[in-house]
Design an enzyme around this catalytic site. Structure first.
Site, PDB file in Angstrom:
ATOM      1  N   LYS A  21       2.631  -1.156  -2.659  1.00 23.92           N
ATOM      2  CA  LYS A  21       1.884  -1.836  -1.604  1.00 23.92           C
ATOM      3  C   LYS A  21       0.338  -1.573  -0.807  1.00 23.92           C
ATOM      4  O   LYS A  21       0.313  -3.347  -1.402  1.00 23.92           O
ATOM      5  CB  LYS A  21       2.892  -0.534  -0.027  1.00 23.92           C
ATOM      6  CG  LYS A  21       4.019  -0.510  -0.284  1.00 23.92           C
ATOM      7  CD  LYS A  21       4.735  -0.133   0.907  1.00 23.92           C
ATOM      8  CE  LYS A  21       4.885   0.997   1.282  1.00 23.92           C
ATOM      9  NZ  LYS A  21       4.037   2.213   0.178  1.00 23.92           N
ATOM     10  N   ARG A 140      -6.115  12.626  -1.002  1.00 23.69           N
ATOM     11  CA  ARG A 140      -5.237  12.071  -0.340  1.00 23.69           C
ATOM     12  C   ARG A 140      -4.410  13.400   0.258  1.00 23.69           C
ATOM     13  O   ARG A 140      -3.718  14.281  -0.488  1.00 23.69           O
ATOM     14  CB  ARG A 140      -4.534  11.137  -0.471  1.00 23.69           C
ATOM     15  CG  ARG A 140      -4.450  10.460   1.078  1.00 23.69           C
ATOM     16  CD  ARG A 140      -3.642   8.833   0.749  1.00 23.69           C
ATOM     17  NE  ARG A 140      -2.136   9.087   1.411  1.00 23.69           N
ATOM     18  CZ  ARG A 140      -1.658   7.469   1.203  1.00 23.69           C
ATOM     19  NH1 ARG A 140      -2.555   6.510   0.984  1.00 23.69           N
ATOM     20  NH2 ARG A 140      -0.265   8.042   1.730  1.00 23.69           N
TER      21      ARG A 140
HETATM   22  P1  AP5 Z   1      -0.477   2.287  -3.302  1.00 20.29           P
HETATM   23  O1  AP5 Z   1      -0.917   0.570  -3.911  1.00 20.29           O
HETATM   24  O2  AP5 Z   1      -2.058   3.195  -3.100  1.00 20.29           O
HETATM   25  O3  AP5 Z   1       0.897   2.474  -3.196  1.00 20.29           O
HETATM   26  P2  AP5 Z   1       1.089   2.686  -1.689  1.00 20.29           P
HETATM   27  O4  AP5 Z   1       3.001   2.045  -1.858  1.00 20.29           O
HETATM   28  O5  AP5 Z   1       0.862   1.940  -0.855  1.00 20.29           O
HETATM   29  O6  AP5 Z   1       1.642   3.984  -1.707  1.00 20.29           O
HETATM   30  P3  AP5 Z   1       1.504   4.975  -0.375  1.00 20.29           P
HETATM   31  O7  AP5 Z   1       1.316   6.413  -1.037  1.00 20.29           O
HETATM   32  O8  AP5 Z   1      -0.298   4.585  -0.310  1.00 20.29           O
HETATM   33  O9  AP5 Z   1       2.383   4.509   0.430  1.00 20.29           O
HETATM   34  P4  AP5 Z   1       3.105   5.440   1.864  1.00 20.29           P
HETATM   35  O10 AP5 Z   1       4.156   4.599   2.065  1.00 20.29           O
HETATM   36  O11 AP5 Z   1       3.630   7.149   1.171  1.00 20.29           O
HETATM   37  O12 AP5 Z   1       1.356   6.053   2.154  1.00 20.29           O
HETATM   38  P5  AP5 Z   1       1.268   4.859   3.842  1.00 20.29           P
HETATM   39  O13 AP5 Z   1      -0.314   5.313   4.070  1.00 20.29           O
HETATM   40  O14 AP5 Z   1       1.631   3.858   4.416  1.00 20.29           O
HETATM   41  O15 AP5 Z   1      -0.512   2.814  -5.020  1.00 20.29           O
HETATM   42  C1  AP5 Z   1      -0.362   4.494  -5.532  1.00 20.29           C
HETATM   43  C2  AP5 Z   1      -1.064   5.082  -6.371  1.00 20.29           C
HETATM   44  O16 AP5 Z   1      -1.328   4.257  -7.812  1.00 20.29           O
HETATM   45  C3  AP5 Z   1      -2.998   4.340  -6.314  1.00 20.29           C
HETATM   46  O17 AP5 Z   1      -3.673   5.040  -7.095  1.00 20.29           O
HETATM   47  C4  AP5 Z   1      -2.966   2.987  -7.047  1.00 20.29           C
HETATM   48  O18 AP5 Z   1      -4.414   2.778  -7.289  1.00 20.29           O
HETATM   49  C5  AP5 Z   1      -2.037   3.065  -8.268  1.00 20.29           C
HETATM   50  N1  AP5 Z   1      -1.421   1.485  -8.808  1.00 20.29           N
HETATM   51  C6  AP5 Z   1      -0.704   0.743  -7.867  1.00 20.29           C
HETATM   52  N2  AP5 Z   1       0.064   0.286  -8.521  1.00 20.29           N
HETATM   53  C7  AP5 Z   1      -0.182   0.326  -9.717  1.00 20.29           C
HETATM   54  C8  AP5 Z   1       0.064   0.034 -11.076  1.00 20.29           C
HETATM   55  N3  AP5 Z   1       1.321  -1.398 -10.879  1.00 20.29           N
HETATM   56  N4  AP5 Z   1       0.265   0.164 -12.398  1.00 20.29           N
HETATM   57  C9  AP5 Z   1      -0.623   2.117 -12.281  1.00 20.29           C
HETATM   58  N5  AP5 Z   1      -0.852   2.384 -10.594  1.00 20.29           N
HETATM   59  C10 AP5 Z   1      -1.054   1.834  -9.837  1.00 20.29           C
HETATM   60  O19 AP5 Z   1       1.424   6.583   4.998  1.00 20.29           O
HETATM   61  C11 AP5 Z   1       1.258   7.419   4.458  1.00 20.29           C
HETATM   62  C12 AP5 Z   1       1.892   8.542   6.081  1.00 20.29           C
HETATM   63  O20 AP5 Z   1       1.873   7.865   7.221  1.00 20.29           O
HETATM   64  C13 AP5 Z   1       3.116   8.128   6.236  1.00 20.29           C
HETATM   65  O21 AP5 Z   1       3.694   9.683   4.897  1.00 20.29           O
HETATM   66  C14 AP5 Z   1       3.194   8.341   7.341  1.00 20.29           C
HETATM   67  O22 AP5 Z   1       3.148  10.057   8.113  1.00 20.29           O
HETATM   68  C15 AP5 Z   1       2.537   7.304   8.071  1.00 20.29           C
HETATM   69  N6  AP5 Z   1       2.705   6.088   8.746  1.00 20.29           N
HETATM   70  C16 AP5 Z   1       2.785   5.348   7.639  1.00 20.29           C
HETATM   71  N7  AP5 Z   1       3.096   4.181   8.501  1.00 20.29           N
HETATM   72  C17 AP5 Z   1       3.648   4.866   9.292  1.00 20.29           C
HETATM   73  C18 AP5 Z   1       4.743   3.510  10.323  1.00 20.29           C
HETATM   74  N8  AP5 Z   1       4.774   2.485   9.950  1.00 20.29           N
HETATM   75  N9  AP5 Z   1       5.985   4.534  11.116  1.00 20.29           N
HETATM   76  C19 AP5 Z   1       5.584   6.434  10.983  1.00 20.29           C
HETATM   77  N10 AP5 Z   1       4.826   6.465   9.836  1.00 20.29           N
HETATM   78  C20 AP5 Z   1       3.673   5.954   9.543  1.00 20.29           C
HETATM   79 MG    MG Z   2      -0.403   2.597   0.540  1.00 23.03          MG
END
Ligand code: AP5
Ligand code: MG
Length: 193
Positions: A21, A140
């Site tokens: 994402k 992270r």
């Molecule tokens: P990346 O692009 O970072 O993927 P992502 O889908 O953004 O993964 P996240 O780990 O950020 O998702 P998440 O939903 O768990 O975390 P968030 O920060 O939203 O890619 C991941 C890795 O793969 C990277 O190293 C990248 O380089 C690599 N990669 C990407 N594409 C690739 C490809 N095609 N091929 C190979 N490698 C690739 O949320 C974190 C926390 O915040 C949550 O757990 C919660 O506690 C809180 N939070 C956030 N939003 C909310 C909400 N709306 N409501 C409540 N709590 C929330």
């Molecule tokens: Mg993310």
């Protein structure tokens, strides 16, 4: 005819942890001149600065649980309410039915329609591979194996059902998120209106 950059546009990027994402959001925001709002990044910045919101969110994020809706909705609303026109790419929001309802209400008040909800589909083995790669590179705090497992379970239980909601409203666009970043990006841009 309004200019591309003056027309309202609201795109959601959805999918499980590690689906790409954030990676795709950065590219898409640049390509379509959208303001990127990543709730995870916003929260991590609050934690780093030690704000009141950051203090409330820190332990919840470390456990891989969701931060309460009211805190998240207030954070997102204050950004979108100030946009004119509304041109936003939301990464990681909404994540619960309550957040989706709040977004609908907000967009309704601003007279703006949702453009699309893009869901990235990635196999679970690949999600684990990507997140363990990032754990090694960036450290992270929620990328440990146990917390990743919980984040995936929380996604399945609380967020995945939203895909049906957007499908029912003819807004859901599913994209194969496997393969190289640039190939996924081409698929995303091709499905978007
Ligand atoms: P990346 O692009 O970072 O993927 P992502 O889908 O953004 O993964 P996240 O780990 O950020 O998702 P998440 O939903 O768990 O975390 P968030 O920060 O939203 O890619 C991941 C890795 O793969 C990277 O190293 C990248 O380089 C690599 N990669 C990407 N594409 C690739 C490809 N095609 N091929 C190979 N490698 C690739 O949320 C974190 C926390 O915040 C949550 O757990 C919660 O506690 C809180 N939070 C956030 N939003 C909310 C909400 N709306 N409501 C409540 N709590 C929330
Ligand atoms: Mg993310």
């Amino acid at each position: 005819m309004p200019d591309e950059a003056t027309r309202a546009e609201v795109v959601l990027l959805m999918g499980p942890p590690g689906a790409g994402k954030g990676t795709q959001a950065a590219k898409l925001a640049t390509a379509r001149e959208l303001h990127k709002l990543s709730t995870g990044d916003m929260l991590r910045s609050h934690v780093a600065k030690g704000t009141e919101l950051g203090r409330k969110a820190e332990g919840i994020m470390k456990a891989g649980e969701l931060v309460p809706d009211d805190l998240i909705i207030a954070m997102v609303e204050s950004e979108i309410a100030a946009m004119e026109p509304v041109r936003v790419l939301l990464d990681g929001f909404p994540r619960t039915p309550g957040q989706a309802a709040a977004l609908d209400a907000l967009l309704g008040r601003q007279g703006v329609a949702l453009t699309a909800a893009v869901a990235l589909d990635v196999e679970e083995d690949e999600l684990v591979r990507r997140l363990s790669g990032r754990a090694a590179d960036e450290g992270r705090s929620d990328d440990t194996e146990e917390v990743v497992r919980n984040r995936m379970e929380v996604y399945r239980r609380q967020t995945q059902p939203l895909l049906d909601y957007y499908a029912e409203h003819n807004k859901l666009l599913r994209v194969n998120g496997m393969g190289a970043v640039d190939d996924v990006f081409v698929r995303v841009t091709e499905v978007l209106p």
